[in-house]
Scaffold this motif. Structure first.
Motif, PDB file in Angstrom:
ATOM      1  N   SER A  68      22.178  72.542  50.686  1.00 27.36           N
ATOM      2  CA  SER A  68      22.896  71.346  51.157  1.00 27.36           C
ATOM      3  C   SER A  68      22.829  71.239  52.676  1.00 27.36           C
ATOM      4  CB  SER A  68      24.349  71.387  50.704  1.00 27.36           C
ATOM      5  OG  SER A  68      24.411  71.354  49.305  1.00 27.36           O
ATOM      6  N   ASP A  74      20.913  65.775  46.328  1.00 26.09           N
ATOM      7  CA  ASP A  74      21.570  67.084  46.323  1.00 26.09           C
ATOM      8  C   ASP A  74      22.172  67.325  44.946  1.00 26.09           C
ATOM      9  OD1 ASP A  74      22.684  69.481  46.914  1.00 26.09           O
ATOM     10  OD2 ASP A  74      23.830  68.787  48.660  1.00 26.09           O
ATOM     11  N   GLU A  75      21.493  68.105  44.136  1.00 22.51           N
ATOM     12  CA  GLU A  75      21.897  68.397  42.764  1.00 22.51           C
ATOM     13  C   GLU A  75      22.272  67.131  41.992  1.00 22.51           C
ATOM     14  OE1 GLU A  75      24.419  71.802  42.326  1.00 22.51           O
ATOM     15  OE2 GLU A  75      23.852  72.552  44.295  1.00 22.51           O
TER      16      GLU A  75
HETATM   17 MG   LIG Z   1      24.993  72.495  47.893  1.00 20.89          MG
END
Ligand SMILES: [Mg+2]
Ligand SMILES: Nc1ncnc2c1ncn2[C@@H]1O[C@H](COP(=O)(O)OP(=O)(O)OP(=O)(O)O)[C@@H](O)[C@H]1O
Lengths: 300, 229
Positions: free
Chosen positions: B43, B163-164
């Motif tokens: 991240s 992000d994911e």
């Molecule tokens: Mg993360």
């Protein structure tokens, strides 16, 4: 920048936090109302001061000799005195009152009391130079300078008791201002808090705006405008409050006082001349508070 | 398109650097996975590209911008060309699908005419043309992520960061989201996706950059999630 978008955001923001918005507007209104009342009190006191001091005279009584022989302030002693008075700083006007004129005035004042009038003779009254001061505080120095001069009997001042009254009233005026200021501070903190809350409830929006590349102004203008709307609406309510206060309270409670012309009447004109100040102060302080709050607390 | 040159990032509150001397190049039009255990700095990597954080050392480039040294007032220009989506969708709950997507264009001052034209196009691209008037709470997780992707893509960014994005979705739906991201990648948009999802990484066979404790430990052109896992 698309205005419709920004205004839409402002409206949504105000609606979403309706209770906070109401609280912010009401507090702002109360603070501005107090500020307005303070300003009105200041005006009233100032006007009273002018009124009273205009009526107050410093009187230079002339000696018996001059009183008896000079009917038009033509003697060198009298005209010299008058010249000196006129050139003294703080003196607005000098009027000569002869013994005859003084007697005429005496007769006019006491026309309801014939026994008094019968006793009085012009010879008992001195001629005088009646001095109007632009600044009543100058009386002591004038009294000092003219007491004992040739042709002067004594110098008197009707203003001493008024000076005490106004010292008290000025204290009151200052106290009103201090209260208004403290209230303004309270309103300021509330606006700042509301903006922080508003920014918090809209953190998702603001987050999306930041990440999609909205400019700082685009992100923050809605908050600023919310504050300004609160300031302006608060000011309008404050003015309405002042009008209501005048009609429902001041006019009734102080009716007698106004009648006797002890205190100058409070007019709608006074309120409406204070209104623009309140609007300006409301909008400007709200905007400034909003701006600083956003700078300090809201990330871009 | 994306270039990190000896980049380190230390957060003030933590002792270990979140990124430690990372050098990575991602070409224009590439599709790359950023993998690694929790706390490895994925991240942080993405946040540096969005100028959500500034690097402690080294240089971060996105397109022509030296991101870490970009002056405040030019940050919006960068972010208008870099789209991003997250695990938690971040939709506005009180706006419809169309309004959510349009919002991204409204806040950068696009004319209403353009918005009316491109929003339906992008909703069709993500397969939501029939649900444009729904509210987010009337959509499944997968559909919500599609809206988020539409919003990130509607301004045709050079780079899409994810992000994911499948972190909250079940495997089938995740696969659909990957199909969508591939479709976006085929339009020429560079896609960089941080993920924990073995199955996805293994099935896609794309470039894999693996981080561990803030360092690049692997960078393979057609990688899998990891041997022995
Ligand atoms: Mg993360
Ligand atoms: N804002 C922050 N302040 C301080 N430390 C942070 C901050 N954000 C992340 N970190 C630390 O930096 C390191 C890397 O975090 P990062 O969020 O980049 O990891 P990640 O790979 O995305 O993890 P995950 O897979 O769990 O999302 C971690 O040790 C984390 O504790």
């Amino acid at each position: 920048m698309r205005a419709s978008f920004v205004f839409g955001e402002v409206a949504t923001g105000l609606r979403r936090n309706v209770t906070m918005t109401v609280a912010m507007i009401l507090t702002t209104a109360i603070s501005l109302g107090l500020l307005g009342s303070g300003l009105l009190v200041v005006r009233t006191i100032d006007r009273m001061q002018q009124d009273y001091y205009q009526r107050v005279e410093t009187v230079v009584y002339l000696s018996a000799d001059l009183s008896a022989n000079d009917t038009g302030c033509t003697s060198s002693t009298c005209s010299a005195l008058r010249g000196q008075l006129e050139s003294t700083p703080g003196v607005q006007s000098v009027i000569f009152e002869s013994r005859q004129a003084a007697f005429a005035r005496f007769q006019r004042i006491f026309q309801g009391q014939p026994e008094l009038l019968q006793l009085a003779r012009p010879e008992a009254l001195p001629a005088s130079l009646r001095v109007q001061l632009s600044d009543p505080a100058r009386f002591p120095s004038i009294a000092k300078a003219f007491t004992g001069k040739p042709g002067v009997d004594r110098v008197t001042d009707q203003g001493e008791y008024l000076r005490q009254l106004f010292r008290a009233l000025n204290g009151l005026r200052n106290a009103t201002f201090v209260i208004a200021l403290i209230q303004a501070l309270a309103a300021l903190l509330l606006i700042s808090n509301t903006i922080q809350l508003s920014a918090f409830t809209r953190r998702t929006e603001v987050g999306v705006m930041r990440l999609t590349g909205a400019s700082r102004w685009y992100t923050q203008l809605p908050f600023l405008l919310e504050a300004v709307v609160a300031g302006v609406v608060g000011a309008v309510l404050a003015v309405v409050g002042l009008v209501v206060g005048k009609v429902a309270f001041v006019d009734r409670v102080l009716a007698g006082v106004f009648e006797a012309a002890i205190v100058p009447r409070l007019g709608y004109g006074d309120i409406f001349s204070v209104a623009p100040i309140l609007l300006l102060v409301g909008a400007a302080v709200a905007a400034l508070t909003g701006y600083l709050t956003l700078r300090l607390y809201v990330r871009t | 398109m994306i270039r990190l040159h000896h980049v380190s990032k230390s957060y003030r509150t933590s002792t270990r650097p979140a990124l430690d001397d990372v050098t990575v190049d991602v070409e224009k039009g590439e599709f790359a996975f950023l993998i690694g255990p929790s706390g490895s700095g994925k991240s942080t990597f993405l946040r540096l590209l969005l100028r959500e954080e500034v690097p402690t050392a080294g240089d971060v480039y996105v397109a022509e911008w030296n991101v870490g040294k970009l002056p405040q007032r030019r940050i919006p220009q960068l972010r208008q060309r870099v789209g991003c989506v997250f695990q938690d969708f971040r939709l506005l709950p009180n706006k419809t699908v169309t309004e959510n997507v349009a919002f991204a264009l409204e806040v950068i001052g696009k004319p209403r005419r353009t918005i009316r034209k491109v929003v339906p196009e992008v909703l069709e691209l993500v397969g939501l043309e029939g649900k444009s008037d729904r509210m987010p709470n009337e959509l499944s997780g997968g559909e919500q992520q599609r809206v988020a992707i539409a919003r990130a893509f509607v301004n045709r960014p050079l780079v899409l960061l994810a992000d994911e994005p499948t972190g909250n979705l079940d495997p089938d739906i995740s696969q659909e989201i990957m199909v969508l991201l591939e479709r976006i990648n085929r339009t020429g948009t560079t896609v960089l996706m941080a993920t924990h999802d073995h199955a996805i990484v293994d099935s896609m066979r794309r470039r894999v950059v693996e981080l561990n404790l803030g360092q690049v430990v692997r960078d393979e052109a057609r990688g899998v999630y990891g041997v022995g896992r």
